[in-house]
Design an enzyme around this catalytic site. Structure first.
Site, PDB file in Angstrom:
ATOM      1  N   GLU A 231       0.880  -1.176   0.000  1.00 40.93           N
ATOM      2  CA  GLU A 231       0.000   0.000   0.000  1.00 40.93           C
ATOM      3  C   GLU A 231       0.909   1.215   0.000  1.00 40.93           C
ATOM      4  O   GLU A 231       1.508   1.542   1.031  1.00 40.93           O
ATOM      5  CB  GLU A 231      -0.906  -0.005   1.252  1.00 40.93           C
ATOM      6  CG  GLU A 231      -1.785  -1.248   1.395  1.00 40.93           C
ATOM      7  CD  GLU A 231      -2.919  -1.300   0.383  1.00 40.93           C
ATOM      8  OE1 GLU A 231      -3.188  -0.273  -0.284  1.00 40.93           O
ATOM      9  OE2 GLU A 231      -3.529  -2.372   0.244  1.00 40.93           O
ATOM     10  N   CYS A 266      -2.000   9.281   2.814  1.00 44.64           N
ATOM     11  CA  CYS A 266      -1.840   8.714   1.466  1.00 44.64           C
ATOM     12  C   CYS A 266      -2.950   9.153   0.542  1.00 44.64           C
ATOM     13  O   CYS A 266      -2.737   9.461  -0.618  1.00 44.64           O
ATOM     14  CB  CYS A 266      -1.793   7.185   1.558  1.00 44.64           C
ATOM     15  SG  CYS A 266      -3.241   6.439   2.322  1.00 44.64           S
TER      16      CYS A 266
HETATM   17  P1  NAD Z   1       8.278   5.054   4.601  1.00 46.20           P
HETATM   18  O1  NAD Z   1       8.209   4.244   3.345  1.00 46.20           O
HETATM   19  O2  NAD Z   1       9.428   5.939   4.811  1.00 46.20           O
HETATM   20  O3  NAD Z   1       8.246   4.071   5.861  1.00 46.20           O
HETATM   21  C1  NAD Z   1       7.227   3.116   6.037  1.00 46.20           C
HETATM   22  C2  NAD Z   1       7.789   1.953   6.824  1.00 46.20           C
HETATM   23  O4  NAD Z   1       8.695   1.220   6.008  1.00 46.20           O
HETATM   24  C3  NAD Z   1       8.586   2.362   8.053  1.00 46.20           C
HETATM   25  O5  NAD Z   1       8.348   1.411   9.075  1.00 46.20           O
HETATM   26  C4  NAD Z   1      10.007   2.318   7.558  1.00 46.20           C
HETATM   27  O6  NAD Z   1      10.955   2.169   8.593  1.00 46.20           O
HETATM   28  C5  NAD Z   1       9.957   1.111   6.643  1.00 46.20           C
HETATM   29  N1  NAD Z   1      10.943   1.088   5.565  1.00 46.20           N
HETATM   30  C6  NAD Z   1      11.348   2.133   4.802  1.00 46.20           C
HETATM   31  N2  NAD Z   1      12.237   1.712   3.882  1.00 46.20           N
HETATM   32  C7  NAD Z   1      12.375   0.378   4.060  1.00 46.20           C
HETATM   33  C8  NAD Z   1      13.167  -0.629   3.416  1.00 46.20           C
HETATM   34  N3  NAD Z   1      13.996  -0.330   2.421  1.00 46.20           N
HETATM   35  N4  NAD Z   1      13.070  -1.905   3.853  1.00 46.20           N
HETATM   36  C9  NAD Z   1      12.226  -2.215   4.862  1.00 46.20           C
HETATM   37  N5  NAD Z   1      11.472  -1.309   5.535  1.00 46.20           N
HETATM   38  C10 NAD Z   1      11.549  -0.028   5.126  1.00 46.20           C
HETATM   39  O7  NAD Z   1       6.901   5.857   4.702  1.00 46.20           O
HETATM   40  P2  NAD Z   1       6.432   6.921   5.796  1.00 46.20           P
HETATM   41  O8  NAD Z   1       7.168   8.201   5.598  1.00 46.20           O
HETATM   42  O9  NAD Z   1       6.421   6.326   7.136  1.00 46.20           O
HETATM   43  O10 NAD Z   1       4.917   7.116   5.305  1.00 46.20           O
HETATM   44  C11 NAD Z   1       4.582   7.968   4.271  1.00 46.20           C
HETATM   45  C12 NAD Z   1       4.299   7.246   2.966  1.00 46.20           C
HETATM   46  O11 NAD Z   1       3.419   6.161   3.161  1.00 46.20           O
HETATM   47  C13 NAD Z   1       3.600   8.179   1.982  1.00 46.20           C
HETATM   48  O12 NAD Z   1       4.133   7.993   0.686  1.00 46.20           O
HETATM   49  C14 NAD Z   1       2.158   7.726   2.059  1.00 46.20           C
HETATM   50  O13 NAD Z   1       1.385   8.040   0.917  1.00 46.20           O
HETATM   51  C15 NAD Z   1       2.302   6.249   2.248  1.00 46.20           C
HETATM   52  N6  NAD Z   1       1.101   5.650   2.852  1.00 46.20           N
HETATM   53  C16 NAD Z   1       0.333   4.829   2.087  1.00 46.20           C
HETATM   54  C17 NAD Z   1      -0.854   4.305   2.620  1.00 46.20           C
HETATM   55  C18 NAD Z   1      -1.756   3.406   1.803  1.00 46.20           C
HETATM   56  O14 NAD Z   1      -2.665   2.789   2.377  1.00 46.20           O
HETATM   57  N7  NAD Z   1      -1.574   3.308   0.503  1.00 46.20           N
HETATM   58  C19 NAD Z   1      -1.215   4.618   3.935  1.00 46.20           C
HETATM   59  C20 NAD Z   1      -0.389   5.458   4.682  1.00 46.20           C
HETATM   60  C21 NAD Z   1       0.781   5.969   4.138  1.00 46.20           C
END
Ligand code: NAD
Length: 487
Positions: A231, A266
Site C-alpha cells: 500500500e 496517502c
Molecule cells: P516510509 O516508506 O518511509 O516508511 C514506512 C515503513 O517502512 C517504516 O516502518 C520504515 O521504517 C519502513 N521502511 C522504509 N524503507 C524500508 C526498506 N527499504 N526496507 C524495509 N522497511 C523499510 O513511509 P512513511 O514516511 O512512514 O509514510 C509515508 C508514505 O506512506 C507516503 O508515501 C504515504 O502516501 C504512504 N502511505 C500509504 C498508505 C496506503 O494505504 N496506501 C497509507 C499510509 C501511508
C-alpha cells in the site's frame, strides 16, 4: 526525526509540536534478534493455527474491548508522538476497534471451507494461513494501518511480526500488547525492516509506506518468492465538475480532505481541479472555508484541526515546496494563499503555515509528485477530456474524487479515473468504508485492505479433490487411464 540517545540501539521519539519534549524511548532491535523473534513467532504460529476460529476471533474481540477502554490514554500518546490532533487520534483508534469487530463478524464466512460434493466428485477448498506475516507500517496512521494487517492475519491463523515506523513507535507498541496472540514487535529503520522481510521463515509481507521503501521491500520479497501486499503513496486528484456546488459544507469538507494530518495522508486530496471559469470564485470559497475549519496549533488543544508535520526534514521540505514570493521557482509559480488561523510556532515545533497555491505550473513538483505536506495546488481546466488527462497523468493511482450535483454524472466520470478508490462528493477518510476494498493501481501498490479482499490477503487456498470416477468400485474410466475428467 527520532534522535538516537547515546549512540545506536535506542530510538527516542520527540513531540513534533514541542521538539524538546521526549515522549518515549524504545530499544532498537538488532538484526540477530529479529531473526530469533521470527523463529519464535513461527513456533507460536503452529500452535495458534490449531486453535478453532471462534477462539481466535474471541481474542480479537477482547483486544477491541481493551483498546476501547484505553482510548483516551492511547489517543493522547498518539497525538504527542505524531503531532496529529487529538480528535483525529481518537477517530483513528475508534476505527481500528470497529475494524476488529468487523473482522470478528465476517471472518467465519470468509475463512470457512467451501465444499462441493456431487456426482462429479468432492472438492474441499480450505483457507489456510501463510505462517509468519511481516507487517511494516508508516507513522501517519500507525494504529489503523497495523490493525488492518493484524486482525485478518491473526483471524486466519498467522503469527505477525510488526515493524512500526521509528517516527511513531509508541502507541502501536501499546496496542499490540493488548492482543493475547502471537504478535511481536521489532523496532528500527529500513535495515530492521529488511532483516524481517528477508527472513526465510516470513511467508507473507504486508507493507504500507512510500514508493522508495515499497520498491526495496518488493525486491527483497521477490528475491525470496515471498508474496506481498503493498500500500504505497498517492497523488490524488479532486475534480470539481462544472455543476459542483461551492457551498460551505462541501468546501469545508474539501479543505479537511487535504489538511487533516497536515496533508500527510496517502489518500489526501493532493491536487484540486476546477473549471477555469470558476477558479476565482472557488479560491474565494476555499479561503472562507479554511477560515472556518482550519486552525493550526497544539494537537492537544481544543478547536485545533491541524498540528505540525512529523519531522524537521518534513518541515524543511514543506517550506521549500510552499515557495511564495521569495521562492516562486521552487513551487512552480502560482499565487500562494495562507490558510486559516495559524497558532503554531515553527521555531519550537515542526509547524508549517498551510497554503493553497492557485495556478502553479502543472509540471512542478507540487502538482506532479506526492507533496505529503500542508500545501495544496488548484488548477483550472477547460474540458472534461483535458482534466481527465491531467488527473490520470503520472505513475501513481491510489485515490481520486469527483464532485458534482448529479451523482449519476459523477459515477460515469469516476469510471474513467486511473485510481484504486474514487470518492464522490468527498475525499479522504470521510469517504472510507469497512465494506469497500482499498488499495492502489499503477505504482501505488498491489493487493487490498478492508472488506472481503482484505481478509483474503492472509489466507491461501488449498484444495482436496476426490474425482467420483475414481471412487473405489466406480469401474473403468471412459477415454482411458489418462483422460481429462468430465468436470
Ligand atoms: P516510509 O516508506 O518511509 O516508511 C514506512 C515503513 O517502512 C517504516 O516502518 C520504515 O521504517 C519502513 N521502511 C522504509 N524503507 C524500508 C526498506 N527499504 N526496507 C524495509 N522497511 C523499510 O513511509 P512513511 O514516511 O512512514 O509514510 C509515508 C508514505 O506512506 C507516503 O508515501 C504515504 O502516501 C504512504 N502511505 C500509504 C498508505 C496506503 O494505504 N496506501 C497509507 C499510509 C501511508
Amino acid at each position: 526525526m527520532s534522535t538516537p540517545i547515546g549512540g545506536a540501539g535506542v530510538i527516542a521519539r520527540e513531540n513534533p509540536a514541542r521538539t524538546t519534549e521526549i515522549v518515549g524511548v524504545v530499544a532498537e532491535t538488532p538484526a540477530a534478534a529479529v531473526s530469533e523473534i521470527v523463529r519464535e513467532a513461527d513456533a507460536e504460529q503452529r500452535k495458534w493455527a490449531t486453535r478453532e476460529l471462534p477462539e481466535r476471533l474471541a481474542v480479537l474481540s477482547r483486544a477491541a474491548v481493551a483498546i476501547e477502554d484505553a482510548v483516551e490514554e492511547l489517543a493522547t500518546l498518539l497525538a504527542r508522538e505524531s503531532g496529529k490532533v487529538i480528535g483525529d487520534c481518537r477517530g483513528e483508534i475508534g476505527f481500528a476497534v470497529r475494524y476488529l469487530r468487523w473482522v470478528a463478524e465476517h471472518a467465519p464466512a470468509a475463512y470457512a471451507d467451501r465444499v462441493v460434493d456431487d456426482e462429479l466428485g468432492r472438492i474441499v477448498e480450505q483457507r489456510r494461513p501463510y505462517g509468519v506475516v511481516a507487517a511494516i507500517t508508516p507513522w501517519n496512521a500507525p494504529v489503523i494501518l497495523t490493525v488492518l494487517k493484524l486482525a485478518p492475519a491473526l483471524a486466519a491463523g498467522n503469527a505477525v511480526v510488526v515493524k512500526p515506523s521509528p517516527l511513531a513507535p509508541l502507541t502501536v507498541s501499546r496496542v499490540i500488547a493488548l492482543f493475547e496472540a502471537p504478535v511481536r514487535v521489532v523496532h528500527g529503520s529500513a535495515d530492521t525492516g529488511a532483516a524481517l522481510v528477508g527472513h526465510e521463515l516470513v511467508r507473507k509481507v504486508a507493507f504500507t509506506g512510500g514508493s522508495p521503501g515499497g520498491r526495496a521491500v518488493a525486491a527483497l520479497a521477490g528475491d525470496r518468492l515471498t508474496p506481498s501486499v503493498l500500500e504505497l503513496g498517492g497523488n490524488d486528484p479532486a475534480v470539481f465538475l462544472d455543476d459542483a456546488p461551492f457551498d460551505d459544507d462541501t468546501v469545508d469538507r474539501l479543505v479537511m480532505a487535504s489538511f487533516a494530518t497536515s496533508g500527510q495522508v496517502c489518500m489526501a486530496a493532493k491536487r484540486l481541479y476546477v473549471p477555469a471559469s470558476r477558479l476565482d470564485s472557488f479560491v474565494e470559497a476555499y479561503l472562507a472555508a479554511a477560515g472556518r475549519v482550519l486552525v493550526t496549533g497544539d494537537p492537544l488543544a481544543d478547536g485545533v484541526t491541524m498540528g505540525p508535520v512529523i519531522s524537521a526534514a518534513a518541515q524543511r521540505a514543506a517550506i521549500t515546496l510552499r515557495g511564495g514570493p521569495a521562492l516562486p521557482a521552487l513551487s512552480g509559480g502560482g499565487t500562494v494563499h495562507d490558510l486559516g488561523r495559524f497558532d503554531g510556532d515553527p521555531e519550537t515545533g515542526y509547524f508549517v503555515r498551510p497554503a493553497l497555491v492557485a495556478g502553479p505550473d502543472p509540471a512542478s513538483p507540487l502538482v506532479a509528485a506526492e507533496q505529503f505536506a500542508p500545501i495544496v495546488p488548484v488548477l483550472g481546466y477547460t474540458s472534461e477530456e483535458q482534466v481527465l488527462a491531467a488527473a490520470n497523468a503520472g505513475e501513481l493511482g491510489l485515490g481520486a474524487s469527483v464532485w458534482s450535483a448529479d451523482e449519476e454524472r459523477a459515477f460515469a466520470f469516476a469510471r474513467r479515473f486511473e485510481a484504486g478508490f474514487t470518492f464522490v462528493n468527498t475525499h479522504n477518510r470521510t469517504g472510507m468504508s469497512l465494506r469497500a476494498p482499498f488499495g492502489g493501481v499503477k505504482r501505488s501498490g498491489w493487493g487490498r485492505e478492508y472488506a472481503g479482499e482484505g481478509l483474503a490477503e492472509y489466507v491461501q487456498t488449498c484444495v482436496i479433490h476426490a474425482p467420483a470416477a475414481f471412487r473405489p468400485g466406480a469401474g473403468p474410466v471412459s477415454g482411458g487411464p489418462s483422460a481429462y475428467p468430465a468436470g
